[in-house]
Motif scaffolding. Sequence first.
Motif, PDB file in Angstrom:
ATOM      1  N   MET A   1      21.467 -57.889 -24.310  1.00 10.82           N
ATOM      2  CA  MET A   1      22.525 -57.715 -25.280  1.00 10.82           C
ATOM      3  C   MET A   1      21.970 -57.041 -26.529  1.00 10.82           C
ATOM      4  O   MET A   1      20.934 -57.422 -27.052  1.00 10.82           O
ATOM      5  CB  MET A   1      23.112 -59.076 -25.630  1.00 10.82           C
ATOM      6  CG  MET A   1      24.254 -59.007 -26.580  1.00 10.82           C
ATOM      7  SD  MET A   1      24.960 -60.644 -26.780  1.00 10.82           S
ATOM      8  CE  MET A   1      25.671 -60.424 -28.357  1.00 10.82           C
ATOM      9  N   SER A   2      22.665 -56.012 -26.992  1.00  9.74           N
ATOM     10  CA  SER A   2      22.176 -55.281 -28.145  1.00  9.74           C
ATOM     11  C   SER A   2      22.605 -55.972 -29.439  1.00  9.74           C
ATOM     12  O   SER A   2      23.705 -56.502 -29.529  1.00  9.74           O
ATOM     13  CB  SER A   2      22.710 -53.847 -28.124  1.00  9.74           C
ATOM     14  OG  SER A   2      24.108 -53.848 -28.144  1.00  9.74           O
ATOM     15  N   ALA A  66      24.412 -45.468 -23.208  1.00 10.03           N
ATOM     16  CA  ALA A  66      24.832 -46.868 -23.168  1.00 10.03           C
ATOM     17  C   ALA A  66      23.976 -47.660 -22.178  1.00 10.03           C
ATOM     18  O   ALA A  66      23.576 -48.798 -22.465  1.00 10.03           O
ATOM     19  CB  ALA A  66      26.302 -46.966 -22.785  1.00 10.03           C
ATOM     20  N   ALA A  67      23.669 -47.067 -21.029  1.00  2.10           N
ATOM     21  CA  ALA A  67      22.835 -47.745 -20.029  1.00  2.10           C
ATOM     22  C   ALA A  67      21.422 -47.962 -20.558  1.00  2.10           C
ATOM     23  O   ALA A  67      20.819 -49.015 -20.330  1.00  2.10           O
ATOM     24  CB  ALA A  67      22.794 -46.938 -18.742  1.00  2.10           C
ATOM     25  N   ALA A  69      20.523 -48.203 -23.798  1.00  2.00           N
ATOM     26  CA  ALA A  69      20.582 -49.220 -24.859  1.00  2.00           C
ATOM     27  C   ALA A  69      20.745 -50.607 -24.249  1.00  2.00           C
ATOM     28  O   ALA A  69      20.094 -51.566 -24.678  1.00  2.00           O
ATOM     29  CB  ALA A  69      21.731 -48.916 -25.817  1.00  2.00           C
ATOM     30  N   GLU A  70      21.601 -50.723 -23.237  1.00  2.00           N
ATOM     31  CA  GLU A  70      21.820 -52.013 -22.576  1.00  2.00           C
ATOM     32  C   GLU A  70      20.559 -52.490 -21.858  1.00  2.00           C
ATOM     33  O   GLU A  70      20.183 -53.655 -21.958  1.00  2.00           O
ATOM     34  CB  GLU A  70      22.973 -51.868 -21.567  1.00  2.00           C
ATOM     35  CG  GLU A  70      23.284 -53.117 -20.803  1.00  2.00           C
ATOM     36  CD  GLU A  70      24.099 -54.105 -21.613  1.00  2.00           C
ATOM     37  OE1 GLU A  70      24.010 -55.299 -21.306  1.00  2.00           O
ATOM     38  OE2 GLU A  70      24.808 -53.682 -22.533  1.00  2.00           O
ATOM     39  N   GLY A  71      19.895 -51.573 -21.161  1.00  2.00           N
ATOM     40  CA  GLY A  71      18.699 -51.934 -20.397  1.00  2.00           C
ATOM     41  C   GLY A  71      17.526 -52.350 -21.260  1.00  2.00           C
ATOM     42  O   GLY A  71      16.696 -53.156 -20.841  1.00  2.00           O
ATOM     43  N   THR A  72      17.458 -51.820 -22.478  1.00  2.00           N
ATOM     44  CA  THR A  72      16.339 -52.147 -23.369  1.00  2.00           C
ATOM     45  C   THR A  72      16.696 -53.219 -24.388  1.00  2.00           C
ATOM     46  O   THR A  72      15.815 -53.693 -25.097  1.00  2.00           O
ATOM     47  CB  THR A  72      15.869 -50.886 -24.125  1.00  2.00           C
ATOM     48  OG1 THR A  72      16.960 -50.362 -24.873  1.00  2.00           O
ATOM     49  CG2 THR A  72      15.310 -49.850 -23.182  1.00  2.00           C
ATOM     50  N   GLY A  73      17.966 -53.562 -24.494  1.00  2.00           N
ATOM     51  CA  GLY A  73      18.388 -54.535 -25.501  1.00  2.00           C
ATOM     52  C   GLY A  73      18.360 -53.968 -26.901  1.00  2.00           C
ATOM     53  O   GLY A  73      18.212 -54.697 -27.881  1.00  2.00           O
ATOM     54  N   ALA A  75      19.961 -51.534 -30.129  1.00  2.00           N
ATOM     55  CA  ALA A  75      21.229 -51.197 -30.770  1.00  2.00           C
ATOM     56  C   ALA A  75      21.312 -49.685 -30.900  1.00  2.00           C
ATOM     57  O   ALA A  75      20.341 -49.024 -31.272  1.00  2.00           O
ATOM     58  CB  ALA A  75      21.298 -51.833 -32.149  1.00  2.00           C
ATOM     59  N   ARG A  88      15.406 -51.441 -32.031  1.00  2.00           N
ATOM     60  CA  ARG A  88      15.170 -52.815 -31.585  1.00  2.00           C
ATOM     61  C   ARG A  88      13.968 -53.354 -32.347  1.00  2.00           C
ATOM     62  O   ARG A  88      12.875 -52.782 -32.313  1.00  2.00           O
ATOM     63  CB  ARG A  88      14.891 -52.871 -30.075  1.00  2.00           C
ATOM     64  CG  ARG A  88      14.797 -54.320 -29.578  1.00  2.00           C
ATOM     65  CD  ARG A  88      14.474 -54.374 -28.111  1.00  2.00           C
ATOM     66  NE  ARG A  88      13.066 -54.027 -27.966  1.00  2.00           N
ATOM     67  CZ  ARG A  88      12.488 -53.756 -26.792  1.00  2.00           C
ATOM     68  NH1 ARG A  88      13.191 -53.748 -25.698  1.00  2.00           N
ATOM     69  NH2 ARG A  88      11.211 -53.463 -26.737  1.00  2.00           N
TER      70      ARG A  88
END
Length: 100
Positions: A1-2, A66-67, A69-73, A75, A88
């Motif tokens: 979660m970002s 988006a993928a 950012a989501e995969g790395t957590g 923002a 992050r």
Amino acid sequence: MSPALSSAQARYLRGLAHALRPVVLVGGKGVTEALVAETAAALEIHELIKVKVAAEDRETRDAMIAALAEGTGAALVQRIGNIAVLYRARAEKPLIALPR
């Protein structure tokens, strides 16, 4: 979660990112596990990075960013054209002190 950033924090990070060069380049293969791992490692070192996405379609670029950012957590601070800025904070000894 970002993590969610306030408008003041996003503005501050955009100012810091202005002079940065892209660290991660997303190519024709898209967002792979190796690319997510490499981006996570870059975020652990720098906290704030630029990502360049080589996709012609706007929806494809947005989905890749988006993928990632989501995969790395991370923002998503900003996206202009094919360049995205991700942030992050480090778990230990953060480099960037965000305004409140």
